[in-house]
Write an enzyme that holds these catalytic residues in place. Sequence first.
Site, PDB file in Angstrom:
ATOM      1  N   LYS A  73     -25.817   5.024  18.486  1.00 45.41           N
ATOM      2  CA  LYS A  73     -25.724   3.731  17.800  1.00 45.41           C
ATOM      3  C   LYS A  73     -24.629   2.867  18.435  1.00 45.41           C
ATOM      4  O   LYS A  73     -24.501   1.694  18.139  1.00 45.41           O
ATOM      5  CB  LYS A  73     -25.486   3.961  16.318  1.00 45.41           C
ATOM      6  CG  LYS A  73     -26.659   4.648  15.602  1.00 45.41           C
ATOM      7  CD  LYS A  73     -26.318   5.038  14.169  1.00 45.41           C
ATOM      8  CE  LYS A  73     -27.441   5.847  13.536  1.00 45.41           C
ATOM      9  NZ  LYS A  73     -28.475   5.002  12.868  1.00 45.41           N
ATOM     10  N   HIS A  90     -39.332  10.347  11.965  1.00 43.22           N
ATOM     11  CA  HIS A  90     -38.249   9.359  11.889  1.00 43.22           C
ATOM     12  C   HIS A  90     -37.308   9.409  13.066  1.00 43.22           C
ATOM     13  O   HIS A  90     -36.319   8.677  13.076  1.00 43.22           O
ATOM     14  CB  HIS A  90     -37.405   9.585  10.633  1.00 43.22           C
ATOM     15  CG  HIS A  90     -38.122   9.331   9.370  1.00 43.22           C
ATOM     16  ND1 HIS A  90     -38.076   8.134   8.711  1.00 43.22           N
ATOM     17  CD2 HIS A  90     -38.922  10.130   8.620  1.00 43.22           C
ATOM     18  CE1 HIS A  90     -38.802   8.202   7.616  1.00 43.22           C
ATOM     19  NE2 HIS A  90     -39.319   9.401   7.530  1.00 43.22           N
ATOM     20  N   THR A  94     -33.054   0.171   9.384  1.00 44.02           N
ATOM     21  CA  THR A  94     -33.433  -0.553   8.162  1.00 44.02           C
ATOM     22  C   THR A  94     -32.281  -1.480   7.756  1.00 44.02           C
ATOM     23  O   THR A  94     -32.502  -2.528   7.174  1.00 44.02           O
ATOM     24  CB  THR A  94     -33.711   0.427   6.993  1.00 44.02           C
ATOM     25  OG1 THR A  94     -32.717   1.447   7.001  1.00 44.02           O
ATOM     26  CG2 THR A  94     -35.082   1.058   7.142  1.00 44.02           C
ATOM     27  N   LYS A 110     -23.370   1.754   9.577  1.00 46.48           N
ATOM     28  CA  LYS A 110     -24.430   2.730   9.721  1.00 46.48           C
ATOM     29  C   LYS A 110     -23.785   4.085   9.961  1.00 46.48           C
ATOM     30  O   LYS A 110     -22.579   4.147  10.201  1.00 46.48           O
ATOM     31  CB  LYS A 110     -25.359   2.369  10.871  1.00 46.48           C
ATOM     32  CG  LYS A 110     -24.633   2.106  12.191  1.00 46.48           C
ATOM     33  CD  LYS A 110     -25.565   1.502  13.254  1.00 46.48           C
ATOM     34  CE  LYS A 110     -25.910   0.086  12.977  1.00 46.48           C
ATOM     35  NZ  LYS A 110     -27.332  -0.214  13.154  1.00 46.48           N
ATOM     36  N   ARG A 111     -24.555   5.175   9.945  1.00 47.30           N
ATOM     37  CA  ARG A 111     -23.952   6.460  10.282  1.00 47.30           C
ATOM     38  C   ARG A 111     -23.341   6.386  11.681  1.00 47.30           C
ATOM     39  O   ARG A 111     -23.827   5.658  12.538  1.00 47.30           O
ATOM     40  CB  ARG A 111     -25.035   7.552  10.218  1.00 47.30           C
ATOM     41  CG  ARG A 111     -25.414   7.993   8.798  1.00 47.30           C
ATOM     42  CD  ARG A 111     -24.273   8.632   8.065  1.00 47.30           C
ATOM     43  NE  ARG A 111     -23.862   9.928   8.641  1.00 47.30           N
ATOM     44  CZ  ARG A 111     -24.272  11.101   8.152  1.00 47.30           C
ATOM     45  NH1 ARG A 111     -25.102  11.148   7.144  1.00 47.30           N
ATOM     46  NH2 ARG A 111     -23.843  12.228   8.706  1.00 47.30           N
ATOM     47  N   LYS A 129     -31.996  -5.586   6.344  1.00 45.67           N
ATOM     48  CA  LYS A 129     -31.217  -6.040   5.186  1.00 45.67           C
ATOM     49  C   LYS A 129     -30.290  -7.180   5.591  1.00 45.67           C
ATOM     50  O   LYS A 129     -30.154  -8.168   4.886  1.00 45.67           O
ATOM     51  CB  LYS A 129     -30.413  -4.870   4.606  1.00 45.67           C
ATOM     52  CG  LYS A 129     -31.291  -3.760   4.050  1.00 45.67           C
ATOM     53  CD  LYS A 129     -30.550  -2.434   3.915  1.00 45.67           C
ATOM     54  CE  LYS A 129     -31.537  -1.301   3.632  1.00 45.67           C
ATOM     55  NZ  LYS A 129     -30.905   0.036   3.732  1.00 45.67           N
TER      56      LYS A 129
HETATM   57  C1  26W Z   1     -30.332  17.697   8.579  1.00 44.78           C
HETATM   58  C2  26W Z   1     -31.393  17.351   9.486  1.00 44.78           C
HETATM   59  C3  26W Z   1     -31.772  15.905   9.575  1.00 44.78           C
HETATM   60  C4  26W Z   1     -32.356  15.448  10.760  1.00 44.78           C
HETATM   61  C5  26W Z   1     -32.791  14.139  10.873  1.00 44.78           C
HETATM   62  C6  26W Z   1     -31.592  15.022   8.497  1.00 44.78           C
HETATM   63  C7  26W Z   1     -32.028  13.689   8.611  1.00 44.78           C
HETATM   64  C8  26W Z   1     -32.662  13.285   9.794  1.00 44.78           C
HETATM   65  C9  26W Z   1     -33.218  11.928   9.868  1.00 44.78           C
HETATM   66  C10 26W Z   1     -34.388  11.899  10.826  1.00 44.78           C
HETATM   67  C11 26W Z   1     -32.167  10.977  10.367  1.00 44.78           C
HETATM   68  C12 26W Z   1     -32.540   9.579   9.907  1.00 44.78           C
HETATM   69  O1  26W Z   1     -32.131   9.162   8.862  1.00 44.78           O
HETATM   70  N1  26W Z   1     -33.339   8.872  10.728  1.00 44.78           N
HETATM   71  C13 26W Z   1     -33.469   7.435  10.495  1.00 44.78           C
HETATM   72  O2  26W Z   1     -34.643   7.173   9.702  1.00 44.78           O
HETATM   73  C14 26W Z   1     -34.707   5.784   9.370  1.00 44.78           C
HETATM   74  C15 26W Z   1     -35.875   5.570   8.415  1.00 44.78           C
HETATM   75  O3  26W Z   1     -37.088   5.731   9.093  1.00 44.78           O
HETATM   76  C16 26W Z   1     -34.854   4.938  10.639  1.00 44.78           C
HETATM   77  O4  26W Z   1     -34.814   3.546  10.285  1.00 44.78           O
HETATM   78  C17 26W Z   1     -33.708   5.234  11.613  1.00 44.78           C
HETATM   79  O5  26W Z   1     -33.945   4.568  12.853  1.00 44.78           O
HETATM   80  C18 26W Z   1     -33.630   6.736  11.859  1.00 44.78           C
HETATM   81  O6  26W Z   1     -32.487   7.054  12.658  1.00 44.78           O
END
Ligand code: 26W
Length: 723
Positions: free
Chosen positions: A566, A369, A667, A560-561, A671
């Site tokens: 971003k 991801h 995503t 978004k976060r 939406k």
């Molecule tokens: C705590 C470690 C950690 C590291 C990375 C927690 C969560 C992550 C994820 C990879 C961050 C995340 O949410 N990535 C997002 O995933 C979405 C679903 O595929 C994508 O649409 C986003 O572009 C991507 O940033």
Amino acid sequence: MSISTEITPGSDHSKRTDVDWLIERFLGHLKYTRAKDWAYATSMDQYLALSLAVRDVLFERKIITQLTHTRGDVKRVYYLSLEYLLGQMLRCSLVNLGWYESCRERLERLGLDLDELRDIEPDAGLGNGGLGRLAACYLDSLATLDMPALGYGIRYEYGIFDQEIVNGWQVERPDYWLRFGSPWEIVRPEFACPVRLFGRVEHRTDAAGRPRSLWTGCRLVMGLPYDIPIPSCGTGTVNLLRLWSARASESFDLNAFNRGGYLEAVQEQALTETISKVLYPSDAVEKNRELRLIQQYFFVACTLSDIFRRYDKNHDTVDELPNKAAIQLNDTHPAVAISEMMRILVDERALRWERAWEITQAVFGYTNHTLMPEALEIWPVSLFERVLPRHLEIIYDINQRFLDDVRRRYSGDSGRIQRMSLIQESPFKGVRMAHLAIVGSHTVNGVAKLHSDLIRSRLVPDFAEFWPERFTGVTNGVTPRRWLLACNSALAGAITRRIGDGWIRDLDQLRRLEPFADDPEFQKEFQQIKRQNKQRLAEWIGRKLAIPTPIDAMFDVQVKRLHEYKRQLMNILQVIIRYHRIRDERADLPPRVVLFGAKAAPSYHHAKLIIKLINDVGRTINTDPRVADRLRVAFLPNYRVSLAELIIPAADLSEQISTAGTEASGTGNMKFALNGALTIGTLDGANVEIRDAVGADNFFLFGLTEQEVAYYRSTYQPWQLGT
Ligand code: 26W
């Protein structure tokens, strides 16, 4: 196979398929589960009783579904994710049943407002952002497609923090979402499973003289599962999301208590139950956090144990496992499952290594991801050795055999060997979890076309060259049930009146709406609906923030976060320029309300500064009579799934402006487009697919392409600019 809810022989389901029974159960739960007389029931009692009644309907169907799957010994999809951003469940469950409207009317006759009741539900925020919300969308889609699927995760006692804004700064508050218990879950003590941690490995030879490894001297933790029903929209299927909670293996050591060791007994229990206490609130790897690795292994061990328990009911050997289980890894967070699978097959089922490895690869798939280096998990070998000594051995064995294969193909290329190894040697000796996930899976996918290309060309080119057929792309999707049918019912109705309701389960049918784009009657209805949605959001902003929000202005939204890639900072800078142009140059710019919503990881100070800046710019602009109704800026606090459901239908403009090559997919972008907002965006992530789908003339494209970014990055000196 589709599960219908028609009356099945030998069980009286007849009553269970209508709202009358639902209301009957609601009144029953008020009395017998909430122990309240109608007159004294609070709205919390009413919300809980109604949710329990809906859960009853879902359990009726879940029993039929699971019975059908077990009897059919079907192949199941197992979705393993450390994060699920479920949000609120009541509205979507009723919508998926097709009962929202009739339930609202029945409650109205009882003097209750379903729209108010449903908003009492706390969000289940067991995730950070896109990855966790995607998992929740996939569960809805898997059920709606009648796929026999189970989601597995951790039942965090505390989900993503609640965000409060104090003097413009983000303040985190604990998200105690279980304060009133969750009416959606049911605890399953009969499926609890023991998990070992720490300990050491003793090497022996068995009766047949074969080397055996014994993982011994471990600490024991119990995994206690809670099930949440996941209803299909349009069929009777109800799948399950099984979330694991950690419990001390003994209630606690009574002898220790009696020996006066009360504190150490309780300390032991407290440590154990910390494992499922809190979601890691970061979307970048927390450096070497032991608890994070323990959470990952705890969840994986419980899940694989449960998968084998279910599989063993119908099979005497593990040979059929690849035909009965497909296990999808949602990022590398569950990647330790590869070594756990090998441990079970080799150490417990006594398979030859090669056969075990064949089964493992056949069963696992891995979704990447993110390309951001800080999110790629590399666990220090020293930490692995302490917490999971047997798994580290297995990973070394996997690595040895894998690198032998690489050497056979590329003899002498030591650079390649080092790059591809599962073990990183510097800056510290670590386990590259992405490499483990890749070698242990038969398929690796990115989450948008561009992202999947960049995985092959940038992230792991050696692996893409070694196994070209293993790398694929599966562009993300979002469920149209939550993100249009439920949160924007007026627009959903307008669409259905034109093209029928087939789009709800088959979104490609939205194409049929194209001829209505020029239909003045549809345009008028569309604008009215957008205006109503904006009015609803404006009222919320007025109540929460006391910021007047003119709905004739364009709602320009970035939610978004908070992350530098971003580019919320670039957005607020353009707002400042717009402010100066209106204030100083009297530029006649169309009125805009610029809305932000974003949580920053608690340790991400630069992101928190940007939140502070947005709030300060907002205060300056919103109090300046010279711009009055031409420009407003609002930072909406505590962005979460349920707030997104209010914001997205009201948006005119959708800001998707990440530096090309950084957003894997996005995503939220989907939406917003689904709810009729126009996208302002870069050629990043799934913005590319959206632009292709809506047509270039309906997409406000700007910014460098990914190749241009890569080119300028080497020479880019921001401090030189403007001097
Ligand atoms: C705590 C470690 C950690 C590291 C990375 C927690 C969560 C992550 C994820 C990879 C961050 C995340 O949410 N990535 C997002 O995933 C979405 C679903 O595929 C994508 O649409 C986003 O572009 C991507 O940033």
